[in-house]
Scaffold this motif. Structure first.
Motif, mmCIF file in Angstrom:
data_model
loop_
_atom_site.group_PDB
_atom_site.id
_atom_site.type_symbol
_atom_site.label_atom_id
_atom_site.label_comp_id
_atom_site.label_asym_id
_atom_site.label_seq_id
_atom_site.Cartn_x
_atom_site.Cartn_y
_atom_site.Cartn_z
ATOM 1 N N ASP A 61 -50.470 12.086 116.904
ATOM 2 C CA ASP A 61 -50.129 12.772 118.158
ATOM 3 C C ASP A 61 -51.311 13.681 118.523
ATOM 4 N N TRP A 62 -52.136 13.205 119.478
ATOM 5 C CA TRP A 62 -53.324 13.969 119.849
ATOM 6 C C TRP A 62 -53.352 14.180 121.361
ATOM 7 N N GLN A 63 -54.268 15.019 121.798
ATOM 8 C CA GLN A 63 -54.335 15.341 123.226
ATOM 9 C C GLN A 63 -55.752 15.741 123.625
ATOM 10 N N GLN A 64 -56.053 15.576 124.897
ATOM 11 C CA GLN A 64 -57.289 16.107 125.463
ATOM 12 C C GLN A 64 -56.926 17.384 126.208
ATOM 13 N N ASN A 65 -57.557 18.445 125.816
ATOM 14 C CA ASN A 65 -57.209 19.758 126.358
ATOM 15 C C ASN A 65 -57.842 19.989 127.729
ATOM 16 N N ASP A 66 -57.398 21.067 128.400
ATOM 17 C CA ASP A 66 -57.905 21.388 129.737
ATOM 18 C C ASP A 66 -59.400 21.667 129.737
ATOM 19 N N ASP A 67 -59.931 22.146 128.624
ATOM 20 C CA ASP A 67 -61.360 22.452 128.573
ATOM 21 C C ASP A 67 -62.201 21.249 128.154
ATOM 22 N N GLY A 68 -61.578 20.074 128.074
ATOM 23 C CA GLY A 68 -62.313 18.855 127.746
ATOM 24 C C GLY A 68 -62.418 18.573 126.267
ATOM 25 N N THR A 69 -61.902 19.461 125.423
ATOM 26 C CA THR A 69 -61.944 19.223 123.984
ATOM 27 C C THR A 69 -60.764 18.343 123.550
ATOM 28 N N TYR A 70 -60.821 17.899 122.305
ATOM 29 C CA TYR A 70 -59.766 17.050 121.756
ATOM 30 C C TYR A 70 -59.159 17.728 120.539
ATOM 31 N N SER A 71 -57.867 17.513 120.328
ATOM 32 C CA SER A 71 -57.219 18.113 119.168
ATOM 33 C C SER A 71 -55.955 17.347 118.811
ATOM 34 N N VAL A 72 -55.580 17.462 117.544
ATOM 35 C CA VAL A 72 -54.313 16.905 117.081
ATOM 36 C C VAL A 72 -53.214 17.902 117.421
ATOM 37 N N ALA A 73 -52.074 17.400 117.850
ATOM 38 C CA ALA A 73 -50.971 18.285 118.228
ATOM 39 C C ALA A 73 -50.613 19.221 117.074
ATOM 40 N N ASN A 74 -50.295 20.465 117.421
ATOM 41 C CA ASN A 74 -49.908 21.501 116.447
ATOM 42 C C ASN A 74 -51.040 21.854 115.492
ATOM 43 N N SER A 75 -52.295 21.577 115.914
ATOM 44 C CA SER A 75 -53.456 21.954 115.110
ATOM 45 C C SER A 75 -54.347 22.865 115.946
ATOM 46 N N SER A 76 -54.890 23.877 115.307
ATOM 47 C CA SER A 76 -55.751 24.812 116.022
ATOM 48 C C SER A 76 -57.185 24.320 116.121
ATOM 49 N N GLU A 77 -57.514 23.268 115.383
ATOM 50 C CA GLU A 77 -58.875 22.733 115.374
ATOM 51 C C GLU A 77 -59.133 21.944 116.652
ATOM 52 N N LYS A 78 -60.265 22.259 117.316
ATOM 53 C CA LYS A 78 -60.650 21.555 118.525
ATOM 54 C C LYS A 78 -62.012 20.900 118.333
ATOM 55 N N TYR A 79 -62.195 19.740 118.985
ATOM 56 C CA TYR A 79 -63.441 18.966 118.827
ATOM 57 C C TYR A 79 -64.045 18.767 120.208
ATOM 58 N N ALA A 80 -65.317 19.090 120.330
ATOM 59 C CA ALA A 80 -65.973 19.137 121.637
ATOM 60 C C ALA A 80 -66.129 17.761 122.262
ATOM 61 N N THR A 81 -66.361 16.746 121.454
ATOM 62 C CA THR A 81 -66.591 15.395 121.992
ATOM 63 C C THR A 81 -65.652 14.398 121.334
ATOM 64 N N TRP A 82 -65.538 13.249 121.982
ATOM 65 C CA TRP A 82 -64.700 12.165 121.453
ATOM 66 C C TRP A 82 -65.250 11.653 120.125
ATOM 67 N N GLU A 83 -66.564 11.519 120.024
ATOM 68 C CA GLU A 83 -67.169 11.030 118.790
ATOM 69 C C GLU A 83 -66.935 12.022 117.648
ATOM 70 N N GLU A 84 -67.015 13.315 117.934
ATOM 71 C CA GLU A 84 -66.765 14.332 116.912
ATOM 72 C C GLU A 84 -65.304 14.283 116.466
ATOM 73 N N PHE A 85 -64.412 14.063 117.420
ATOM 74 C CA PHE A 85 -62.982 13.976 117.100
ATOM 75 C C PHE A 85 -62.709 12.768 116.203
ATOM 76 N N LYS A 86 -63.325 11.607 116.520
ATOM 77 C CA LYS A 86 -63.096 10.405 115.726
ATOM 78 C C LYS A 86 -63.579 10.558 114.292
ATOM 79 N N SER A 87 -64.649 11.319 114.095
ATOM 80 C CA SER A 87 -65.222 11.471 112.756
ATOM 81 C C SER A 87 -64.598 12.621 111.969
ATOM 82 N N SER A 88 -63.644 13.329 112.562
ATOM 83 C CA SER A 88 -63.012 14.458 111.896
ATOM 84 C C SER A 88 -62.160 13.996 110.719
#
Length: 623
Positions: free
Chosen positions: A562-589
């Motif tokens: 369960d993930w989402q793209q935030n209003d500021d363009g970052t990506y994060s897993v639901a109920n997680s405080s960790e945010k990833y600036a790019t899609w590639e960074e999110f995939k490698s998390s």
């Protein structure tokens, strides 16, 4: 009489009625009929000298000319046994215009399953059985001087719905009945219909109807058009001359969604081939075929190169091409080589880079028909199918670049979810051997062995591609290593390629491979024919060992994070405080890659080994 008694009586009469008549498939509508093996033997042994059409089945005009040439011994090479067989075939095909027929058979399977110790399952034995039967009418008839008709119209029934439950791997079903079953007692019943109207002479003709189509020298094992494939509505045009021949076919086939489910029309296949008989020993054929839809394109009926025609419409169809080499060093022996090219990285091959996108299938082997021997036929070949051959991406018709598991695929190499070409999966190879013996006139023994390998290319995805599948929507992609696994991701229309599919060869590079060893023996005895007809008894047994069965299941499944793209363009897993600036960074998390590793391990743990025993029996009567 109670309803229960009526049902039992209906079932009894149904089974008895099905056991009365049994005949072979109709010659001019079935490329799997025994006639086509006989004519191949006659041609290779020099008994039949006339050039034969490239596509099977043949029209009655060709069948009559072939049999007449053998009976009259035009070549001077026919043996007494050849003339006798041709005479019997002539009577079988042309003796009656209408036949009532039926067959009754049974299949059984016993599997010893050795579970993977990591899956927590227990070793166990599984059993499956099937009773099959068929009743109908068939025949071949000359209607006018240049017009003939072949037909086979029947009702087919069986007690098992899934053919894979009781049949060995890489085997096609021998009837064209898989949808819209009705129930008659314990039987699931289907219509099994094939017809062909034929117009023309033995060298220039056209046929139209619904039937299976075969191309290539290894009967029932072709790369482009397999005799054992599902039938199609088709239009054939053929020219056969002494030094060259040309054939073309346009087929209307069944489309399914990207998981091989559901069914739709408006999927088409066009095929044409030109053959040059360079000498008595050597011939070369160049062929092309193309899959397209959902719109119909009339230009694919023209005798023009498809590679040029498709560019007129933006190269939006799925094109393949091939070369078929035939070499006959001595009478009775054929060395056949078929190269089927789906996609080829020309720039890389010039650079001698062999780890690139080479999508092809290859088949080469020997076929030998001895003269005056108890051995009727020997055949052996090696076949390989590179990863992603027979598969193809299909975007939804709005051309927005989206892919959905429920959108229909009009371009993969399947008809009604069944393979059109080789029965091998993409990323597979096999060595096959077959021998046919006639120790007695009425006794036929068939011995076959197969050793095959297969790897699921999805296991070899890099971390980035694997993450794309895990983060996708549930039911969006197939990752099962079959023809339904695509080479591209859903995108914005620009087309984002799967790295493993687009940049590498990837043949057999996965850690886990499925190994299949098969050995089969069948025996058929035809009792002497009388005025009342002829009985036949056939028994068959196949041993099969499968290492890493269940390999063709999805490695990665979307909709699990369960993930989402935030209003500021970052990506994060639901109920997680960790945010990833790019899609590639999110995939490698680690949050994503931990799920990738978990799904891969779960897939490995569900693999198992099995030993299968298949038994079949049928009693036939033909009048």
């Amino acid at each position: 009489m109670s309803k229960k008694s009526c049902l039992k009586k209906s079932i009894f009469l149904f089974v008895v009625f099905f056991a009365v008549f049994v005949v072979n498939a109709q010659v001019s509508v079935s490329p799997g009929d025994k006639f086509y093996e006989e004519v191949q033997a006659w041609q290779l042994r020099g008994v039949v000298e006339m050039p034969l059409p490239q596509l099977r089945p043949y029209p009655l005009s060709v069948i009559r000319k072939v049999l007449s040439a053998v009976i009259e011994n035009d070549s001077g090479n026919a043996l007494e046994s050849d003339v006798e067989i041709a005479s019997e075939e002539y009577e079988r095909i042309f003796g009656k215009k209408l036949h009532v027929f039926s067959r009754l058979g049974a299949d059984g399977k016993i599997s010893a399953v050795d579970e993977n110790e990591n899956s927590g399952g227990d070793d166990h034995t599984e059993r499956a059985k099937n009773i099959r039967s068929e009743i109908g009418v068939r025949g071949d008839a000359d209607l006018f001087k240049l017009v003939s008709l072949g037909y086979s119209l029947s009702l087919y029934g069986e007690t098992k719905e899934s053919f894979s439950e009781y049949a060995p791997l890489f085997v096609n079903k021998d009837v064209d009945s898989i949808y819209d079953a009705s129930s008659i007692g314990p039987f699931n019943t289907y219509s099994n219909l094939n017809t062909n109207a034929q117009v023309g002479t033995d060298w220039l003709y056209s046929t139209v109807g619904i039937s299976r189509i075969g191309f290539g020298d290894f009967l029932g094992d072709g790369l482009a058009l397999n005799d054992g494939g599902y039938h199609s509505t088709n239009l054939v045009f053929n020219v056969t001359r002494d030094k060259w021949s040309f054939c073309t076919v346009l087929e209307s086939i069944g489309a399914t969604d990207n998981f091989g489910e559901n069914l739709s029309d408006n999927k088409f296949l066009a095929f044409h081939s030109v053959r040059f008989d360079i000498s008595k020993k050597f011939s070369l054929s160049y062929y092309e075929n193309i899959l397209f839809g959902p719109g119909f394109d009339l230009t694919y009926m023209f005798p023009a190169p498809f590679i040029a025609v498709q560019t007129i419409g933006g190269a939006a169809s799925n094109l393949q091409m091939g070369l078929l080499f035939d070499y006959r060093p001595i009478l009775g022996l054929l060395w056949s080589t078929d190269l089927f090219i789906d996609d080829f990285a020309v720039n890389e091959i010039v650079k001698l880079d062999f780890d690139a996108k080479y999508r092809f299938a290859f088949q080469s082997g020997l076929i030998y028909y001895p003269t005056e021997s108890a051995v009727k036929k020997l055949s052996m070949n090696y076949t390989c199918v590179m990863p992603y051959v027979y598969s193809h991406w299909e975007y939804v018709p709005n051309n927005e670049g989206e892919v959905s598991g429920k959108s229909f695929n009009y371009q993969n190499y399947t008809n009604n979810a069944l393979p059109i070409g080789s029965t091998l999966y993409p990323n597979s190879d096999a060595v096959k051997f077959n021998a046919t013996f006639n120790p007695l006139k009425n006794l036929t023994l068939d011995l076959s062995t197969t050793f095959a390998r297969h790897a699921n290319s999805a296991e070899d995805f890099d971390e980035s591609d694997a993450a794309e599948y895990v983060l996708s929507e549930k039911g969006q992609y197939a990752t099962n290593g079959t023809a339904f696994m695509q080479q591209m991701f859903s995108g914005d229309g620009s087309g984002k390629h799967v790295n493993q599919a687009w940049e590498k060869l990837g043949f057999m590079t996965s850690d886990h491979k499925m190994y299949v060893c098969q050995a089969g023996l069948s025996a058929q005895y035809d009792f002497p024919k009388t005025k009342a007809g002829q009985f036949s008894l056939k028994l068959g047994y196949t041993f099969e060992y499968v290492r890493n069965a269940n390999l063709n299941t999805n490695v990665y499944t979307g909709g699990t994070i369960d993930w989402q793209q935030n209003d500021d363009g970052t990506y994060s897993v639901a109920n997680s405080s960790e945010k990833y600036a790019t899609w590639e960074e999110f995939k490698s998390s680690s949050e994503v890659q931990n799920v990738v590793k978990e799904q891969l391990q779960d897939w490995i743990d569900q693999l198992y080994d099995e030993v299968n025993h298949y038994v079949s029996v049928s009693v036939k009567y033909q009048y």
